[in-house]
Scaffold this motif. Sequence first.
Motif, PDB file in Angstrom:
ATOM      1  N   GLY A 120     -52.781 -69.648  26.142  1.00 20.47           N
ATOM      2  CA  GLY A 120     -53.963 -68.808  25.978  1.00 20.47           C
ATOM      3  C   GLY A 120     -54.048 -67.663  26.966  1.00 20.47           C
ATOM      4  N   PRO A 121     -55.048 -66.808  26.820  1.00 14.85           N
ATOM      5  CA  PRO A 121     -55.180 -65.602  27.656  1.00 14.85           C
ATOM      6  C   PRO A 121     -55.307 -65.904  29.150  1.00 14.85           C
ATOM      7  N   LEU A 122     -55.906 -67.058  29.498  1.00 10.69           N
ATOM      8  CA  LEU A 122     -56.081 -67.387  30.920  1.00 10.69           C
ATOM      9  C   LEU A 122     -54.804 -67.904  31.556  1.00 10.69           C
ATOM     10  N   ALA A 123     -53.740 -68.076  30.794  1.00 12.63           N
ATOM     11  CA  ALA A 123     -52.446 -68.503  31.344  1.00 12.63           C
ATOM     12  C   ALA A 123     -51.570 -67.324  31.751  1.00 12.63           C
ATOM     13  N   ALA A 124     -52.059 -66.097  31.520  1.00 10.44           N
ATOM     14  CA  ALA A 124     -51.189 -64.917  31.599  1.00 10.44           C
ATOM     15  C   ALA A 124     -51.119 -64.280  32.981  1.00 10.44           C
ATOM     16  N   THR A 125     -49.896 -64.010  33.410  1.00  6.77           N
ATOM     17  CA  THR A 125     -49.656 -63.040  34.479  1.00  6.77           C
ATOM     18  C   THR A 125     -49.513 -61.664  33.815  1.00  6.77           C
ATOM     19  N   THR A 126     -49.446 -60.627  34.621  1.00 10.08           N
ATOM     20  CA  THR A 126     -49.196 -59.298  34.071  1.00 10.08           C
ATOM     21  C   THR A 126     -47.793 -59.253  33.459  1.00 10.08           C
ATOM     22  N   PRO A 127     -47.560 -58.463  32.417  1.00  6.03           N
ATOM     23  CA  PRO A 127     -46.224 -58.377  31.806  1.00  6.03           C
ATOM     24  C   PRO A 127     -45.192 -57.854  32.805  1.00  6.03           C
ATOM     25  N   GLY A 128     -43.984 -58.424  32.772  1.00  6.19           N
ATOM     26  CA  GLY A 128     -42.937 -57.980  33.685  1.00  6.19           C
ATOM     27  C   GLY A 128     -41.675 -57.487  33.011  1.00  6.19           C
ATOM     28  N   THR A 129     -41.417 -57.953  31.802  1.00  6.03           N
ATOM     29  CA  THR A 129     -40.132 -57.664  31.167  1.00  6.03           C
ATOM     30  C   THR A 129     -39.917 -56.175  30.903  1.00  6.03           C
ATOM     31  N   VAL A 130     -40.934 -55.477  30.452  1.00  3.51           N
ATOM     32  CA  VAL A 130     -40.783 -54.032  30.189  1.00  3.51           C
ATOM     33  C   VAL A 130     -40.359 -53.313  31.464  1.00  3.51           C
ATOM     34  N   GLY A 131     -41.036 -53.615  32.573  1.00  5.74           N
ATOM     35  CA  GLY A 131     -40.693 -52.960  33.832  1.00  5.74           C
ATOM     36  C   GLY A 131     -39.313 -53.337  34.330  1.00  5.74           C
ATOM     37  N   GLY A 132     -38.928 -54.610  34.141  1.00  9.31           N
ATOM     38  CA  GLY A 132     -37.600 -55.035  34.566  1.00  9.31           C
ATOM     39  C   GLY A 132     -36.510 -54.358  33.767  1.00  9.31           C
ATOM     40  N   LEU A 133     -36.699 -54.276  32.455  1.00  7.00           N
ATOM     41  CA  LEU A 133     -35.710 -53.621  31.605  1.00  7.00           C
ATOM     42  C   LEU A 133     -35.574 -52.144  31.984  1.00  7.00           C
ATOM     43  N   CYS A 134     -36.703 -51.477  32.158  1.00  4.31           N
ATOM     44  CA  CYS A 134     -36.663 -50.049  32.500  1.00  4.31           C
ATOM     45  C   CYS A 134     -35.998 -49.815  33.859  1.00  4.31           C
ATOM     46  N   LEU A 135     -36.287 -50.665  34.838  1.00  3.11           N
ATOM     47  CA  LEU A 135     -35.693 -50.506  36.162  1.00  3.11           C
ATOM     48  C   LEU A 135     -34.181 -50.703  36.119  1.00  3.11           C
ATOM     49  N   MET A 136     -33.730 -51.756  35.447  1.00  4.36           N
ATOM     50  CA  MET A 136     -32.292 -52.016  35.354  1.00  4.36           C
ATOM     51  C   MET A 136     -31.568 -50.881  34.636  1.00  4.36           C
ATOM     52  N   LEU A 137     -32.132 -50.470  33.510  1.00  4.65           N
ATOM     53  CA  LEU A 137     -31.492 -49.425  32.709  1.00  4.65           C
ATOM     54  C   LEU A 137     -31.458 -48.101  33.459  1.00  4.65           C
ATOM     55  N   ALA A 138     -32.570 -47.754  34.105  1.00  6.18           N
ATOM     56  CA  ALA A 138     -32.648 -46.479  34.817  1.00  6.18           C
ATOM     57  C   ALA A 138     -31.674 -46.435  35.989  1.00  6.18           C
ATOM     58  N   ASN A 139     -31.587 -47.521  36.741  1.00  5.29           N
ATOM     59  CA  ASN A 139     -30.785 -47.505  37.969  1.00  5.29           C
ATOM     60  C   ASN A 139     -29.306 -47.782  37.743  1.00  5.29           C
ATOM     61  N   TYR A 140     -28.982 -48.591  36.710  1.00  5.75           N
ATOM     62  CA  TYR A 140     -27.589 -49.037  36.590  1.00  5.75           C
ATOM     63  C   TYR A 140     -26.988 -48.896  35.201  1.00  5.75           C
ATOM     64  N   GLY A 141     -27.786 -48.513  34.212  1.00  8.28           N
ATOM     65  CA  GLY A 141     -27.254 -48.287  32.884  1.00  8.28           C
ATOM     66  C   GLY A 141     -26.742 -46.866  32.729  1.00  8.28           C
ATOM     67  N   THR A 142     -26.299 -46.556  31.517  1.00  8.16           N
ATOM     68  CA  THR A 142     -25.777 -45.215  31.226  1.00  8.16           C
ATOM     69  C   THR A 142     -26.478 -44.573  30.037  1.00  8.16           C
ATOM     70  N   MET A 143     -27.203 -45.359  29.263  1.00  5.77           N
ATOM     71  CA  MET A 143     -27.791 -44.876  28.021  1.00  5.77           C
ATOM     72  C   MET A 143     -29.269 -44.564  28.169  1.00  5.77           C
ATOM     73  N   THR A 144     -29.825 -43.959  27.126  1.00  3.11           N
ATOM     74  CA  THR A 144     -31.272 -43.741  27.090  1.00  3.11           C
ATOM     75  C   THR A 144     -31.971 -45.017  26.644  1.00  3.11           C
ATOM     76  N   LEU A 145     -33.258 -45.082  26.902  1.00  2.00           N
ATOM     77  CA  LEU A 145     -34.055 -46.210  26.425  1.00  2.00           C
ATOM     78  C   LEU A 145     -34.036 -46.256  24.900  1.00  2.00           C
ATOM     79  N   GLU A 146     -34.084 -45.103  24.262  1.00  2.20           N
ATOM     80  CA  GLU A 146     -34.077 -45.064  22.800  1.00  2.20           C
ATOM     81  C   GLU A 146     -32.824 -45.718  22.242  1.00  2.20           C
ATOM     82  N   GLN A 147     -31.662 -45.443  22.845  1.00  2.00           N
ATOM     83  CA  GLN A 147     -30.422 -46.052  22.377  1.00  2.00           C
ATOM     84  C   GLN A 147     -30.447 -47.572  22.531  1.00  2.00           C
ATOM     85  N   VAL A 148     -30.935 -48.018  23.670  1.00  2.00           N
ATOM     86  CA  VAL A 148     -30.925 -49.440  23.982  1.00  2.00           C
ATOM     87  C   VAL A 148     -31.954 -50.208  23.144  1.00  2.00           C
ATOM     88  N   LEU A 149     -33.091 -49.569  22.827  1.00  2.00           N
ATOM     89  CA  LEU A 149     -34.138 -50.229  22.047  1.00  2.00           C
ATOM     90  C   LEU A 149     -33.910 -50.159  20.543  1.00  2.00           C
TER      91      LEU A 149
END
Length: 637
Positions: A120-149
């Motif tokens: 339920g809603p009271l079990a939730a932390t703030t979302p983390g996966t979007v930020g983790g994916l963006c950080l990894m891709l931006a710092n160490y990937g080679t493609m755009t987010l559009e390509q990867v998504l």
Amino acid sequence: MKRLLVTLVLLATLFSAGAQTQKPVLHGKNWMAITGKPLAATAGAMIFQQGGNAVDAACAMLAATCTMWDVLSWGGETQALIFNPKTGKVIAINALGVAPTGATSAFFHEKGMEFPPQYGPLAATTPGTVGGLCLMLANYGTMTLEQVLKPAMELAAGYPIEAQTANQMERGKEMIRQWPYSKAVFLPHTGEKREAPAAGEIFVQKDLLETLRKMVEAERSALKRKMNRKDAIMAANDRFYKGDIATEFVRGAQEQGGLITLQDLANWKAIEEEPMKVSYKGIDVYKLQQWTQGPMLLQALNILENFDLKSMGYNSARYIHTIYQAMNLAFADRDFYYGDPYFPPAEPMKGLLSKDYARMRAAQVSNDRNMAQASPGDPYPFQGGTNPYREMLKKRGFSLDTTSTNRPAGFMPAHDNRTGATNAAESLPLDSAYMERLWAGTTSVEAADKDGWVVSITPSGGWLPATIAGKTGVGMSQRLQSFVLDSTLNPFNVIEPGKRPRVTLTPSMALKDGKPFLSFAVQGGDTQDQNLLQFFLNMVEFGMNVQEAAEAANINSNQLWLSLGGEKTADRKPRAGSILLHDNTPVWVQQELRRMGYSISLDDRTSGPINAIYFDWKHNSFWGGSSNHGEDYGIGW
């Protein structure tokens, strides 16, 4: 004795000669992509074929598994290790969400809870996966987010859903009906006998597709304004956490009773960290920091380095006993000393990972009896300090006497066992609800390429039945339940707004002679590092190849505090001496373990799906392993 020796010889022959595995070893020369769903592995392969590196492919697989609800969703959390061949270093990614505004011990105690809720809603932390994916891709990937998504967006537009996921929706429909946005997505046949999609039905997620489209739109707009690739990806990240996506997420969460605020989202960001490391017989093993359970595996390796495991024989009674004891000692430390390193008090990790501390802990292992009262140790002297929690531990009935070894069974602290059990016969029962909490799943992502990039991810959160936040299509995390509300259980992991819970999620990586040796991860709640420890030893001590090790029979200890599920203390207490063995374990091994004080359960499945990549530097190729349990799948080239 003769029968035992014959068994050990047969086992040694089996794993030195190469056993027939249920799934073949994956071989590749250019790249390897392994994850929890066949379509998601295909997404990684597509990115590799388009020229992406292992980070690009890993991000594509992460996005795909989130979209396919592979025991996680886009509102969950991501934990990753990355080997950078340019620097020769392992990088840790902390993309775990935090407790929202108002999430305090008092808040949940007032609701009659002893732990935060499981769903339920009271079990939730703030979302983390979007930020983790963006950080990894931006710092160490080679493609755009559009390509990867792109693969994930095609999946969101509609894909033939698998029976496993569709049936999870159907089983959870009573709970799902409580949340209007979840009901609209997961129960498209409301009012019919089967309300969830059927296996093979095209499952469409219009709201999620629109959320991903908005992120891609933000990246495109930034690129048109001549931003570089990295900044453009982070512009998409900002639209999720600070823009119109965030506004709708918070509105939908709060409408359903959640606590997350716009400020909570805006303040959060993924973090790049130094991983933790120990050396086991010349192999450097890396785990994430103490906001995960990862250092528990490192502690166990340090303890086990003091024993001749190979001479005991794979899964002999003595080997099983020794592994169980080492894990329990490490779990006792995990359960009391691990927490968010960005909040005081500071966890005693230098002492906990000290080889001298491990030798002291190893000396406490009895040769012939389970320690039903295995307690946290005192790591502070091993980092030049004094334990500030001695009185707290004494009140719980734990002894910090480091001079005595093979201690006789004493009483189990009231917190730790409802019956005061000192042996397996009195241990708390293993009902189906307990086992579900122990085995609570997630997924894993493994990727490697010929240029040397290696990625290991254990993402999770927002699993079914999930609460979707408004018209975002994003399932909210349930990770708040991994906090404690009572400081006497763990003074480092008490819930507090802005703080990260200590999670089970634990990717792994090992280097030998400065080069990648293994990249490995598994799903399965508190069993994750138990199974990864044995997988690693299967290869290093017993010479199994990566697929043999992934399929091999493991043991699981239940003598630990559960990290997931159950709002009452009794739901999570250790089960003293309780052990899961594979059902092919010889009867005489079972009998010997019972004499040592163990309560045995048997199953044909003793591990969650292990995914791994072994690096064959002799032939400059990859060996991929993917467990024979579950839907996990790999592709290599």
